[in-house]
Design a protein around this motif. Structure first.
Motif, PDB file in Angstrom:
ATOM      1  N   GLN A   3      74.966 -98.743  78.997  1.00 30.86           N
ATOM      2  CA  GLN A   3      73.710 -98.164  78.527  1.00 30.86           C
ATOM      3  C   GLN A   3      73.692 -98.152  77.009  1.00 30.86           C
ATOM      4  OE1 GLN A   3      73.359 -94.278  80.602  1.00 30.86           O
ATOM      5  NE2 GLN A   3      71.523 -95.148  81.523  1.00 30.86           N
ATOM      6  N   VAL A   5      71.163 -96.458  74.261  1.00 33.52           N
ATOM      7  CA  VAL A   5      70.045 -95.531  74.190  1.00 33.52           C
ATOM      8  C   VAL A   5      69.647 -95.322  72.734  1.00 33.52           C
ATOM      9  CG1 VAL A   5      69.208 -93.234  74.765  1.00 33.52           C
ATOM     10  CG2 VAL A   5      70.821 -94.403  76.303  1.00 33.52           C
ATOM     11  N   TYR A  95      64.774-102.607  69.210  1.00 30.99           N
ATOM     12  CA  TYR A  95      65.742-102.658  70.292  1.00 30.99           C
ATOM     13  C   TYR A  95      67.160-102.740  69.747  1.00 30.99           C
ATOM     14  CZ  TYR A  95      61.757-103.826  73.281  1.00 30.99           C
ATOM     15  OH  TYR A  95      60.566-103.804  73.955  1.00 30.99           O
ATOM     16  N   TRP A 112      70.922-104.938  76.176  1.00 32.61           N
ATOM     17  CA  TRP A 112      69.774-104.438  75.411  1.00 32.61           C
ATOM     18  C   TRP A 112      69.549-102.954  75.707  1.00 32.61           C
ATOM     19  CZ3 TRP A 112      67.464-107.414  71.854  1.00 32.61           C
ATOM     20  CH2 TRP A 112      67.524-108.804  71.983  1.00 32.61           C
ATOM     21  N   GLY A 113      69.043-102.257  74.691  1.00 32.20           N
ATOM     22  CA  GLY A 113      68.523-100.922  74.919  1.00 32.20           C
ATOM     23  C   GLY A 113      67.086-101.003  75.397  1.00 32.20           C
ATOM     24  N   GLN A 114      66.497 -99.836  75.633  1.00 31.03           N
ATOM     25  CA  GLN A 114      65.130 -99.799  76.178  1.00 31.03           C
ATOM     26  C   GLN A 114      64.074 -99.857  75.092  1.00 31.03           C
ATOM     27  OE1 GLN A 114      66.913 -97.133  75.603  1.00 31.03           O
ATOM     28  NE2 GLN A 114      65.479 -95.696  74.633  1.00 31.03           N
ATOM     29  N   THR A 116      62.652 -98.358  70.993  1.00 31.78           N
ATOM     30  CA  THR A 116      62.017 -97.177  70.415  1.00 31.78           C
ATOM     31  C   THR A 116      60.907 -97.649  69.483  1.00 31.78           C
ATOM     32  OG1 THR A 116      62.416 -95.094  69.228  1.00 31.78           O
ATOM     33  CG2 THR A 116      63.671 -97.000  68.484  1.00 31.78           C
TER      34      THR A 116
END
Length: 122
Positions: A3, A5, A95, A112-114, A116
């Protein structure tokens, strides 16, 4: 499970600053190069900045050189992107990315992150 984040995005006026953070879990953080990408509406995801495993090597996209700084804290499994002198054209979803080799494009990214959202108003 890996993860990434991200946090720290938001709305800022042109000329302002933001600091993005990305906390990684589920991977040996010290063994991964880390980077930041961004994607504006209707555009492809583009490279912004990257740092090597211990932070000794950094790369930047030309338009952010001198304004953005990438850093990492291996004790906290965290990578940062300090963004100063922000411009409206910096508006995008940002990202976090992790790769086993130094990252300079999306092909080097394993995780990859989700994302922002960063919005810079004029």
């Amino acid at each position: 499970q890996v993860q990434l984040v991200e946090s720290g995005g938001g709305l800022v006026q042109a000329g302002g600053s933001l600091r993005l953070s990305c906390v990684a879990s589920g991977l040996p953080f010290r063994a991964f190069a880390m980077g930041w990408f961004r994607q504006a509406p209707g555009k492809e995801r583009e490279f912004v900045a990257a740092t090597s495993w211990i932070g000794g090597t950094t790369n930047y996209e030309d338009s952010v050189k001198g304004r953005f700084t990438i850093s990492r804290d291996n004790a906290k499994n965290t990578v940062y992107l300090q963004m100063n002198s922000l411009k409206p054209e910096d508006t995008a979803v940002y990202y976090c990315a992790a790769g086993t080799n130094l990252i300079t494009s999306t092909i080097h990214v394993n995780y990859w992150g989700q994302g922002t959202q960063v919005t810079v108003s004029s």
